[in-house]
Design a protein around this motif. Structure first.
Motif, PDB file in Angstrom:
ATOM      1  N   ALA A  15       0.836  -1.210   0.000  1.00  0.00           N
ATOM      2  CA  ALA A  15       0.000   0.000   0.000  1.00  0.00           C
ATOM      3  C   ALA A  15       0.866   1.253   0.000  1.00  0.00           C
ATOM      4  O   ALA A  15       1.943   1.263   0.599  1.00  0.00           O
ATOM      5  CB  ALA A  15      -0.884   0.006   1.251  1.00  0.00           C
ATOM      6  N   PRO A  16       0.386   2.308  -0.634  1.00  0.00           N
ATOM      7  CA  PRO A  16       1.074   3.588  -0.477  1.00  0.00           C
ATOM      8  C   PRO A  16       0.951   4.045   0.972  1.00  0.00           C
ATOM      9  O   PRO A  16      -0.156   4.029   1.522  1.00  0.00           O
ATOM     10  CB  PRO A  16       0.298   4.535  -1.411  1.00  0.00           C
ATOM     11  N   MET A  17       2.072   4.419   1.590  1.00  0.00           N
ATOM     12  CA  MET A  17       1.997   4.929   2.966  1.00  0.00           C
ATOM     13  C   MET A  17       2.960   6.101   3.117  1.00  0.00           C
ATOM     14  O   MET A  17       4.182   5.948   2.974  1.00  0.00           O
ATOM     15  CB  MET A  17       2.332   3.823   3.980  1.00  0.00           C
ATOM     16  N   ALA A  18       2.376   7.278   3.411  1.00  0.00           N
ATOM     17  CA  ALA A  18       3.172   8.492   3.545  1.00  0.00           C
ATOM     18  C   ALA A  18       4.202   8.337   4.658  1.00  0.00           C
ATOM     19  O   ALA A  18       3.877   7.859   5.746  1.00  0.00           O
ATOM     20  CB  ALA A  18       2.251   9.675   3.830  1.00  0.00           C
ATOM     21  N   ILE A  20       6.535   6.257   4.827  1.00  0.00           N
ATOM     22  CA  ILE A  20       6.984   4.875   5.002  1.00  0.00           C
ATOM     23  C   ILE A  20       7.479   4.264   3.678  1.00  0.00           C
ATOM     24  O   ILE A  20       8.575   3.712   3.610  1.00  0.00           O
ATOM     25  CB  ILE A  20       5.839   3.973   5.535  1.00  0.00           C
ATOM     26  N   GLU A  40       4.289   6.798  -1.870  1.00  0.00           N
ATOM     27  CA  GLU A  40       3.269   7.458  -1.070  1.00  0.00           C
ATOM     28  C   GLU A  40       2.535   8.458  -1.953  1.00  0.00           C
ATOM     29  O   GLU A  40       2.952   8.708  -3.095  1.00  0.00           O
ATOM     30  CB  GLU A  40       3.891   8.194   0.120  1.00  0.00           C
ATOM     31  N   GLN A  70       1.508   7.420  -6.922  1.00  0.00           N
ATOM     32  CA  GLN A  70       0.173   7.873  -6.530  1.00  0.00           C
ATOM     33  C   GLN A  70       0.111   9.392  -6.444  1.00  0.00           C
ATOM     34  O   GLN A  70       0.967  10.012  -5.812  1.00  0.00           O
ATOM     35  CB  GLN A  70      -0.237   7.272  -5.175  1.00  0.00           C
ATOM     36  N   ASN A  98      -5.289   9.130  -5.734  1.00  0.00           N
ATOM     37  CA  ASN A  98      -5.707   8.957  -4.343  1.00  0.00           C
ATOM     38  C   ASN A  98      -7.089   9.579  -4.118  1.00  0.00           C
ATOM     39  O   ASN A  98      -7.248  10.796  -4.185  1.00  0.00           O
ATOM     40  CB  ASN A  98      -4.664   9.622  -3.422  1.00  0.00           C
ATOM     41  N   HIS A 171     -10.307   0.468   0.053  1.00  0.00           N
ATOM     42  CA  HIS A 171     -10.126   0.346   1.498  1.00  0.00           C
ATOM     43  C   HIS A 171     -11.486   0.713   2.102  1.00  0.00           C
ATOM     44  O   HIS A 171     -11.797   1.909   2.260  1.00  0.00           O
ATOM     45  CB  HIS A 171      -9.015   1.305   1.984  1.00  0.00           C
ATOM     46  N   ASN A 202      -8.316  -4.100   0.185  1.00  0.00           N
ATOM     47  CA  ASN A 202      -7.364  -3.537   1.146  1.00  0.00           C
ATOM     48  C   ASN A 202      -8.084  -3.291   2.476  1.00  0.00           C
ATOM     49  O   ASN A 202      -9.266  -2.963   2.480  1.00  0.00           O
ATOM     50  CB  ASN A 202      -6.796  -2.218   0.576  1.00  0.00           C
ATOM     51  N   ASP A 204      -7.003  -4.246   6.834  1.00  0.00           N
ATOM     52  CA  ASP A 204      -6.986  -5.173   7.971  1.00  0.00           C
ATOM     53  C   ASP A 204      -6.493  -6.577   7.647  1.00  0.00           C
ATOM     54  O   ASP A 204      -6.844  -7.520   8.359  1.00  0.00           O
ATOM     55  CB  ASP A 204      -8.370  -5.246   8.630  1.00  0.00           C
ATOM     56  N   MET A 224      -3.989  -5.777  -1.080  1.00  0.00           N
ATOM     57  CA  MET A 224      -3.001  -4.741  -0.757  1.00  0.00           C
ATOM     58  C   MET A 224      -2.765  -4.703   0.757  1.00  0.00           C
ATOM     59  O   MET A 224      -3.722  -4.727   1.532  1.00  0.00           O
ATOM     60  CB  MET A 224      -3.500  -3.383  -1.244  1.00  0.00           C
ATOM     61  N   ILE A 225      -1.485  -4.630   1.117  1.00  0.00           N
ATOM     62  CA  ILE A 225      -1.105  -4.666   2.534  1.00  0.00           C
ATOM     63  C   ILE A 225      -0.472  -3.342   2.941  1.00  0.00           C
ATOM     64  O   ILE A 225       0.493  -2.895   2.304  1.00  0.00           O
ATOM     65  CB  ILE A 225      -0.051  -5.790   2.776  1.00  0.00           C
ATOM     66  N   GLY A 226      -0.992  -2.751   4.012  1.00  0.00           N
ATOM     67  CA  GLY A 226      -0.413  -1.512   4.515  1.00  0.00           C
ATOM     68  C   GLY A 226       0.268  -1.723   5.852  1.00  0.00           C
ATOM     69  O   GLY A 226       1.435  -2.140   5.924  1.00  0.00           O
TER      70      GLY A 226
END
Ligand SMILES: Cc1cc2nc3c(=O)[nH]c(=O)nc-3n(C[C@H](O)[C@H](O)[C@H](O)COP(=O)(O)O)c2cc1C
Length: 326
Positions: A15-18, A20, A40, A70, A98, A171, A202, A204, A224-226
């Motif tokens: 997953a996109p993660m700001a 990270i 991200e 993204q 996004n 999500h 996406n 949990d 998708m995994i965050g």
């Protein structure tokens, strides 16, 4: 799985993660089983202004492919033009839009998940991007809707498909929910039943049981995994139970120290010393959990100020854990 003209061999997505999912973290996840990675979210305005920090967020290397960049923004012109600039500069495999960010700083301007309150604007932004980058697939990542009274993911998904979007990640929490409660996977199934393009589920997924359950209950084409990848880039191998000498699926603390050291080396190669130390502290807080003495070591890392100290503390930790001394 096909996303437009792109063949996805392994439909397991980081997953996109700001803050990270930068280059070092994406490389680790690709090496440990992620099939596709994303940057991200990147500001379309920042791209148009050629803001250096914004442009830095999008740099990637060939071994990260397939990679999606993204984008977020509030007007069709700006997001469309930024997509064209990104394609010309970097040629990513996917441009993702996004429509999920719940952060007020972003939504109050109409970007991120605010578009779910105005599906016509969402159509126009998406159309502009699809037209701007005909060479590559455009995907969208969205939430379920603004609040429980306006669950629009299925309707929005059908509209996105008509416009030419190549895949949708859902999500299924609302903007108002932020990260509370649980994702409503029923909405992933509802979307999957309503569109022909691939749907990426996406929300949990933390264990291989969750992973298999999401696929079985929703019929989604990819997962998708965050958050489950934070401090655990090997989660992608674990979920697929890819076990062999090459694939680490359940590392012991010695192996985790080695992975975190490699992560840190990549951070130092990519960023200046200060930033690499600060980012290492953030990631180490996730890596060093769930073993005897973990909080002691996390506290030690928090006090560190330079790169040499990080290497020597990792070594000290390795020795202490090997002899059960800490
Ligand atoms: C620290 C953090 C940063 C995030 N940044 C982004 C982002 O830049 N773009 C985006 O679409 N979603 C972002 N998300 C949401 C995740 O991509 C994902 O949709 C969410 O965490 C649910 O998946 P999970 O349960 O697997 O974590 C972020 C989530 C976290 C925890």
């Amino acid at each position: 799985m096909q996303i437009g003209n792109l063949d996805i061999v392994n439909p397991l997505f980081l997953a996109p993660m700001a803050g990270i999912t930068d280059h070092p973290f994406r490389i680790l996840c690709r090496e440990m089983g992620a099939g596709v990675v994303f940057t991200e979210f990147v500001s379309a305005n920042g791209i148009i202004r050629e803001n250096m920090k914004t442009l830095e967020l999008m740099k990637f290397t060939e071994n990260e492919r397939p990679i999606g960049i993204q984008l977020f923004g509030e007007t069709p012109d700006i997001v469309g033009n930024s997509a064209k600039m990104v394609y010309d500069m970097l040629k990513p495999d996917i441009i993702d839009i996004n429509y999920g960010c719940p952060v007020p700083k972003v939504t109050k301007k109409g970007a991120g998940s605010a578009a779910l309150k105005d599906l016509c604007l969402m159509d126009d932004i998406t159309q502009a991007v699809v037209e701007a980058v005909p060479e590559i697939p455009v995907t969208v990542k969205m939430r379920a809707g603004w609040d429980q009274n306006s669950l629009v993911s299925t309707e929005a998904g059908v509209r996105m498909e008509k416009i030419g979007v190549a895949a949708i990640t859902l999500h299924p929490r609302t903007t108002k929910q932020q990260f509370s409660g649980m994702s409503n996977w029923k909405l992933i199934k509802e979307l999957k039943d309503a569109v022909k393009i691939p749907v990426i589920g996406n929300g949990d997924v933390k264990t291989s049981e969750d992973y298999n359950k999401m696929k079985a209950e929703t019929g989604c084409d990819g997962v998708m995994i965050g958050r489950a990848a934070l401090g655990k880039p090997w989660i992608f191998n674990s979920l697929q139970k890819k076990s062999s000498e090459k694939f680490i699926i359940d590392p012991d603390i010695g192996q985790i120290i080695n992975i975190s050291r490699r992560h840190f080396v990549m951070l130092t190669e990519y960023y200046n010393n200060n930033l690499s130390v600060n980012l290492a502290k953030k990631h180490f807080n996730y890596y060093f959990k769930g073993f005897d003495g973990a909080s002691f070591w996390r506290k030690q890392f928090m006090q560190i100020e330079n790169t040499d100290e990080i290497f020597s503390l990792l070594e000290k930790m390795e020795k202490a854990l090997a002899s059960n001394l800490y």
